[in-house]
Every structure is written in C-alpha cells, then in structure tokens.
Design a protein around this motif. Sequence first.
Motif, mmCIF file in Angstrom:
data_model
loop_
_atom_site.group_PDB
_atom_site.id
_atom_site.type_symbol
_atom_site.label_atom_id
_atom_site.label_comp_id
_atom_site.label_asym_id
_atom_site.label_seq_id
_atom_site.Cartn_x
_atom_site.Cartn_y
_atom_site.Cartn_z
ATOM 1 N N ILE A 25 0.835 -1.202 0.000
ATOM 2 C CA ILE A 25 0.000 0.000 0.000
ATOM 3 C C ILE A 25 0.874 1.258 0.000
ATOM 4 C CG2 ILE A 25 -1.640 1.331 1.384
ATOM 5 C CD1 ILE A 25 -2.902 -1.376 2.172
ATOM 6 N N ALA A 26 1.954 1.238 0.776
ATOM 7 C CA ALA A 26 2.862 2.390 0.801
ATOM 8 C C ALA A 26 3.507 2.599 -0.560
ATOM 9 C CB ALA A 26 3.930 2.190 1.870
ATOM 10 N N GLY A 27 3.877 1.524 -1.238
ATOM 11 C CA GLY A 27 4.467 1.640 -2.573
ATOM 12 C C GLY A 27 3.497 2.211 -3.582
ATOM 13 N N ILE A 28 2.248 1.765 -3.524
ATOM 14 C CA ILE A 28 1.236 2.286 -4.439
ATOM 15 C C ILE A 28 0.989 3.767 -4.164
ATOM 16 C CG2 ILE A 28 -1.216 2.134 -5.033
ATOM 17 C CD1 ILE A 28 -0.912 -0.925 -4.598
ATOM 18 N N LEU A 29 0.968 4.151 -2.896
ATOM 19 C CA LEU A 29 0.782 5.567 -2.553
ATOM 20 C C LEU A 29 1.955 6.422 -3.032
ATOM 21 C CD1 LEU A 29 -0.796 5.372 1.008
ATOM 22 C CD2 LEU A 29 -1.895 6.039 -1.123
ATOM 23 N N LEU A 30 3.177 5.896 -2.919
ATOM 24 C CA LEU A 30 4.341 6.657 -3.375
ATOM 25 C C LEU A 30 4.345 6.819 -4.892
ATOM 26 C CD1 LEU A 30 7.142 5.322 -1.038
ATOM 27 C CD2 LEU A 30 6.369 7.680 -1.243
ATOM 28 N N ILE A 31 3.937 5.792 -5.624
ATOM 29 C CA ILE A 31 3.856 5.918 -7.072
ATOM 30 C C ILE A 31 2.734 6.885 -7.444
ATOM 31 C CG2 ILE A 31 3.323 4.653 -9.196
ATOM 32 C CD1 ILE A 31 4.989 2.355 -8.057
ATOM 33 N N GLY A 32 1.632 6.852 -6.704
ATOM 34 C CA GLY A 32 0.573 7.837 -6.921
ATOM 35 C C GLY A 32 1.051 9.249 -6.639
ATOM 36 N N LEU A 33 1.886 9.418 -5.620
ATOM 37 C CA LEU A 33 2.453 10.729 -5.320
ATOM 38 C C LEU A 33 3.377 11.193 -6.433
ATOM 39 C CD1 LEU A 33 2.590 12.933 -3.161
ATOM 40 C CD2 LEU A 33 4.485 11.695 -2.128
ATOM 41 N N THR A 34 4.077 10.271 -7.062
ATOM 42 C CA THR A 34 4.914 10.615 -8.210
ATOM 43 C C THR A 34 4.069 11.164 -9.347
ATOM 44 O OG1 THR A 34 6.443 8.823 -7.639
ATOM 45 C CG2 THR A 34 6.573 9.696 -9.864
ATOM 46 N N ILE A 35 2.974 10.472 -9.635
ATOM 47 C CA ILE A 35 2.092 10.921 -10.712
ATOM 48 C C ILE A 35 1.489 12.282 -10.377
ATOM 49 C CG2 ILE A 35 -0.053 10.382 -11.934
ATOM 50 C CD1 ILE A 35 0.738 7.396 -11.559
ATOM 51 N N TYR A 36 1.056 12.456 -9.140
ATOM 52 C CA TYR A 36 0.472 13.739 -8.714
ATOM 53 C C TYR A 36 1.510 14.866 -8.796
ATOM 54 C CZ TYR A 36 -1.535 17.298 -5.700
ATOM 55 O OH TYR A 36 -1.996 18.478 -5.197
ATOM 56 N N PHE A 45 4.183 15.016 -10.672
ATOM 57 C CA PHE A 45 4.461 15.298 -12.088
ATOM 58 C C PHE A 45 3.340 16.135 -12.698
ATOM 59 C CE2 PHE A 45 4.077 14.202 -16.584
ATOM 60 C CZ PHE A 45 5.314 14.622 -17.033
ATOM 61 N N PHE A 46 2.105 15.781 -12.375
ATOM 62 C CA PHE A 46 0.961 16.532 -12.899
ATOM 63 C C PHE A 46 0.975 17.975 -12.398
ATOM 64 C CE2 PHE A 46 -3.480 17.946 -12.437
ATOM 65 C CZ PHE A 46 -3.841 17.954 -13.775
ATOM 66 N N MET A 47 1.281 18.167 -11.119
ATOM 67 C CA MET A 47 1.312 19.528 -10.569
ATOM 68 C C MET A 47 2.445 20.348 -11.190
ATOM 69 S SD MET A 47 -1.315 19.759 -8.794
ATOM 70 C CE MET A 47 -1.093 21.326 -8.006
ATOM 71 N N ALA A 48 3.599 19.741 -11.416
ATOM 72 C CA ALA A 48 4.701 20.460 -12.054
ATOM 73 C C ALA A 48 4.350 20.786 -13.505
ATOM 74 C CB ALA A 48 5.973 19.640 -11.993
ATOM 75 N N PHE A 49 3.647 19.878 -14.175
ATOM 76 C CA PHE A 49 3.227 20.116 -15.556
ATOM 77 C C PHE A 49 2.242 21.275 -15.634
ATOM 78 C CE2 PHE A 49 0.210 19.218 -19.025
ATOM 79 C CZ PHE A 49 1.083 19.307 -20.093
ATOM 80 N N THR A 50 1.251 21.284 -14.739
ATOM 81 C CA THR A 50 0.274 22.369 -14.766
ATOM 82 C C THR A 50 0.892 23.695 -14.330
ATOM 83 O OG1 THR A 50 -0.514 21.780 -12.556
ATOM 84 C CG2 THR A 50 -1.710 20.871 -14.433
ATOM 85 N N CYS A 51 1.889 23.659 -13.475
ATOM 86 C CA CYS A 51 2.572 24.883 -13.062
ATOM 87 C C CYS A 51 3.370 25.457 -14.228
ATOM 88 C CB CYS A 51 3.490 24.588 -11.881
ATOM 89 S SG CYS A 51 4.336 26.031 -11.252
ATOM 90 N N CYS A 86 7.158 28.488 -10.480
ATOM 91 C CA CYS A 86 6.319 27.642 -9.636
ATOM 92 C C CYS A 86 6.700 27.872 -8.175
ATOM 93 C CB CYS A 86 6.509 26.182 -10.022
ATOM 94 S SG CYS A 86 5.376 25.082 -9.179
ATOM 95 N N ASP A 87 5.707 27.982 -7.319
ATOM 96 C CA ASP A 87 5.974 28.212 -5.907
ATOM 97 C C ASP A 87 6.311 26.930 -5.157
ATOM 98 O OD1 ASP A 87 5.510 30.874 -6.255
ATOM 99 O OD2 ASP A 87 3.394 30.733 -5.705
ATOM 100 N N GLY A 88 6.079 25.774 -5.763
ATOM 101 C CA GLY A 88 6.310 24.514 -5.083
ATOM 102 C C GLY A 88 7.779 24.127 -5.052
ATOM 103 N N ASP A 89 8.050 23.011 -4.403
ATOM 104 C CA ASP A 89 9.418 22.495 -4.334
ATOM 105 C C ASP A 89 9.828 21.929 -5.683
ATOM 106 O OD1 ASP A 89 9.540 23.140 -1.681
ATOM 107 O OD2 ASP A 89 8.875 21.167 -0.999
ATOM 108 N N SER A 90 11.126 21.662 -5.804
ATOM 109 C CA SER A 90 11.590 21.035 -7.030
ATOM 110 C C SER A 90 11.075 19.599 -7.093
ATOM 111 C CB SER A 90 13.123 21.041 -7.061
ATOM 112 O OG SER A 90 13.618 20.262 -6.010
ATOM 113 N N PRO A 91 10.790 19.107 -8.275
ATOM 114 C CA PRO A 91 10.223 17.768 -8.394
ATOM 115 C C PRO A 91 11.213 16.692 -7.956
ATOM 116 C CG PRO A 91 10.545 18.761 -10.555
ATOM 117 C CD PRO A 91 10.919 19.776 -9.539
ATOM 118 N N VAL A 92 10.708 15.733 -7.273
ATOM 119 C CA VAL A 92 11.541 14.630 -6.790
ATOM 120 C C VAL A 92 10.939 13.309 -7.276
ATOM 121 C CG1 VAL A 92 12.588 15.760 -4.797
ATOM 122 C CG2 VAL A 92 10.331 14.788 -4.581
ATOM 123 N N TYR A 93 10.700 13.234 -8.593
ATOM 124 C CA TYR A 93 10.047 12.059 -9.158
ATOM 125 C C TYR A 93 10.860 10.796 -8.915
ATOM 126 C CZ TYR A 93 8.258 15.968 -11.901
ATOM 127 O OH TYR A 93 7.752 17.155 -12.284
#
Length: 72
Positions: A9-20, A22-28, A36-43
């Motif tokens: 479950i933790a692995g699936i959540l971390l991969i979901g966080l990667t997708i999220y 990436f999506f937020m950096a793309f929309t920014c 972008c005001d967010g942190d640097s991407p750590v995919y």
Amino acid sequence: MNWSNLFSIAGILLIGLTIYDFFMAFTCGLGGSGVCDGDSPVYATYCISGIFCIFMGLLLHSDKPAVLDEEE
C-alpha cells in the motif's frame, strides 16, 4: 494487516504521489510566467521508493513457510 500489505500500500501511494507531483509540475509550467511556488520535483525519489516498497511487500509475502503433508 500484515507487513507485506502495508509495504504494498505504501508503494502504491508513493507511485501515486509521483504521478500527482508530475501533474502539478506540468500544470505549473503551463502558466504564463513559468515560475512555480512549489518544491523542485523529486520524481525519482518517490518512484524508486515506491518500487522498493512494492518489491519488499512481495518478498515479505513470499516468505511464508511451506506446509508439508506428513501423512504420506
């Protein structure tokens, strides 16, 4: 709930966080200023950690001892 399910479950959540992330950096990046005001991407960190957690969950799940039939 055992450890193998928790790691999976933790692995699936971390991969979901990667997708999220990436999506937020793309929309920014679609904004006019490109700042972008967010942190640097750590995919890589999220993705490698997620894959490692899923792998550990699979290893822990396959660690069950085999039951031998003693009647034969």
